[in-house]
Design an enzyme around this catalytic site. Structure first.
Site, short mmCIF file in Angstrom:
data_model
loop_
_atom_site.label_atom_id
_atom_site.label_comp_id
_atom_site.label_asym_id
_atom_site.label_seq_id
_atom_site.Cartn_x
_atom_site.Cartn_y
_atom_site.Cartn_z
N THR A 25 -14.33 4.06 0.71
CA THR A 25 -15.39 4.69 1.50
C THR A 25 -16.68 4.67 0.69
O THR A 25 -16.75 5.24 -0.38
CB THR A 25 -14.99 6.13 1.86
N GLN A 99 -9.44 -1.68 7.43
CA GLN A 99 -8.59 -0.50 7.51
C GLN A 99 -8.97 0.34 8.72
O GLN A 99 -10.12 0.78 8.87
CB GLN A 99 -8.70 0.32 6.23
N HIS A 177 -4.32 2.92 8.45
CA HIS A 177 -4.48 3.99 7.44
C HIS A 177 -3.53 5.14 7.78
O HIS A 177 -3.85 5.99 8.61
CB HIS A 177 -5.93 4.45 7.43
N ASN A 180 -3.39 9.66 2.77
CA ASN A 180 -4.46 10.56 2.32
C ASN A 180 -4.83 11.68 3.27
O ASN A 180 -5.97 12.15 3.28
CB ASN A 180 -5.72 9.74 1.94
N TYR A 182 -5.03 11.86 6.62
CA TYR A 182 -5.71 11.61 7.89
C TYR A 182 -4.69 11.62 9.04
O TYR A 182 -3.54 11.99 8.84
CB TYR A 182 -6.56 10.34 7.79
N ARG A 229 -0.72 1.74 5.11
CA ARG A 229 -0.94 2.45 3.85
C ARG A 229 -0.40 3.87 3.90
O ARG A 229 -0.64 4.59 4.89
CB ARG A 229 -2.43 2.49 3.52
N ASN A 237 -6.50 16.39 0.73
CA ASN A 237 -6.79 16.92 2.07
C ASN A 237 -5.80 18.00 2.52
O ASN A 237 -5.68 18.29 3.70
CB ASN A 237 -6.88 15.81 3.12
N GLY A 316 -9.44 0.22 -7.05
CA GLY A 316 -10.56 0.86 -6.36
C GLY A 316 -11.80 0.90 -7.24
O GLY A 316 -12.65 0.02 -7.20
C1 PHB Z 1 -13.08 9.80 1.18
O1 PHB Z 1 -14.07 9.48 1.84
O2 PHB Z 1 -13.12 10.65 0.30
C2 PHB Z 1 -11.80 9.15 1.47
C3 PHB Z 1 -11.70 8.33 2.56
C4 PHB Z 1 -10.49 7.71 2.83
C5 PHB Z 1 -9.42 7.92 2.00
C6 PHB Z 1 -9.53 8.72 0.90
C7 PHB Z 1 -10.73 9.34 0.62
O3 PHB Z 1 -8.25 7.35 2.26
#
Ligand code: PHB
Length: 363
Positions: A25, A99, A177, A180, A182, A229, A237, A316
């Site tokens: 991101t 993604q 996705h 994390n 979401y 993923r 989160n 990353g």
């Molecule tokens: C973020 O913007 O912090 C973020 C976005 C997507 C992810 C993890 C972190 O999978």
């Protein structure tokens, strides 16, 4: 011994190396409309030597947005914007997946259409914070509302339509996705899914939406151009699960049975710890390509591939700072340091100005 620099077949495509670019991101889409633009094309084209670029998480609908300035993949203008990116990457000899992202509860009313409440499997607020404008700073995410059962087909349709848009935009494939914290992760894990309908309760029910989404996206692309993923060890989160080894190895088996090209596993992220007791059964359950991500260095990446625990490594922060990361790792060259102050938002500074190796230092 397999090295990081050997080619790898991932479903329908062959990668020249196993040094992949993780989805990152960067919050640099054109406004209004969350539209990819020329600076994004330059950024990704600079990184075309990656075995595979997995482009940043992109909201599949206005409802799927959780942060200011992230790009979308639902409007015609966004498809046109992404076309700049895919053309530039292909011209530079690269390969690029997109993604597909729905943030679920990790959003704010000010980012939602008509100020609506964000949606989630259950009305449980995340402890997360987000950024809603250039000047907002970090603010608490909003209280979500639980999706009605009859809204779920509409969510699946958002993914299907976005997958088709990604195809129209010229991507080589897509990554779902499911990590994390979401939306799909919220459905998968016990801490966030307290539903009593067919989409919650049992493990089979918790995995129902993720697998309906996988089937819809595979329907557009074919399984050999779809990855998924997960982040089974992470609590980012505000996530938790009663039995992550079981939850995610069961999901891995189901995705494997569908023939997905790869499983991308966030093994550690923002303080969460790597737990091999959770990761090992997932690796065993998934028969396709296993991409590992999370804090890897050149040495630990090579070690992970040599041990057979991963087929490729997604980097990353190192890819943010080193557009020619595969070459640098191959040569054992020095690495540029990433600057976290320019990770999110802004312009080409900290985005397209990290230096490549000088021809002289290559010799
Ligand atoms: C973020 O913007 O912090 C973020 C976005 C997507 C992810 C993890 C972190 O999978």
């Amino acid at each position: 011994m397999t090295t990081l620099h050997e080619s790898l077949t991932v479903g329908a495509i062959t990668l020249p190396n196993r040094v992949l670019m993780a989805p990152l991101t960067r919050a640099r889409s054109a406004q209004p409309g969350d539209i990819p633009q020329a600076i994004n094309a330059t950024h990704y084209a600079q990184r075309a030597s990656a075995g595979l670029i997995i482009a940043e998480a992109s909201q599949i609908s206005p409802q799927g947005k959780g942060y200011a300035f992230t790009p979308g993949i639902y409007s015609a203008e966004q498809v046109e914007g992404w076309r700049l990116v895919t053309d530039a990457v292909h011209e530079a000899g690269g390969r690029i997946f997109l993604q597909l992202w729905h943030v679920g509860r990790v959003s704010h009313v000010d980012l939602q259409p008509n100020g609506a409440d964000p949606v989630a499997p259950s009305a449980i607020r995340s402890p997360a914070q987000t950024i809603i404008s250039a000047t907002s700073g970090r603010v608490d995410v909003s209280m979500p509302r639980a999706l009605e059962t009859d809204e779920i087909p509409g969510i699946v349709e958002q993914y299907r339509s976005a997958a088709q848009n990604a195809k129209d935009a010229g991507f080589d494939g897509v990554e779902i996705h499911g990590a994390n914290g979401y939306l799909l992760d919220q459905f998968s894990r016990t801490g966030t899914n307290k539903r009593t309908d067919a989409y919650g309760g049992s493990l089979e029910n918790r995995l129902r939406l993720p697998l309906e989404v996988a089937d819809a996206v595979v329907g557009v692309w074919g399984a050999d151009r779809v990855g998924y993923r997960i982040s089974p060890t992470g609590d980012f989160n505000g996530m938790s699960d009663d039995n992550p080894a079981q939850t995610f190895s069961t999901l891995a088996t189901a995705l494997s049975d569908r023939g997905l090209a790869y499983l991308h596993v966030v093994e550690e992220f923002r303080g969460s710890t790597r737990d091999e007791a959770i990761l090992d059964p997932i690796r065993e359950a998934f028969k396709g390509v296993y991409i590992a991500n999370g804090g890897y260095t050149a040495a630990t990446a090579q070690e992970r591939i040599s041990s057979g625990k991963a087929d490729a490594i997604a980097f990353g922060a190192l890819f943010i700072a080193n557009p020619d990361l595969p070459e640098r790792l191959r040569l054992g060259a020095d690495l540029n340091e990433p600057d976290p102050s320019t990770f999110y938002g802004g312009d080409e500074k900290g985005y397209n100005d990290y230096p490549f190796l000088e021809a002289a230092s290559r010799a």
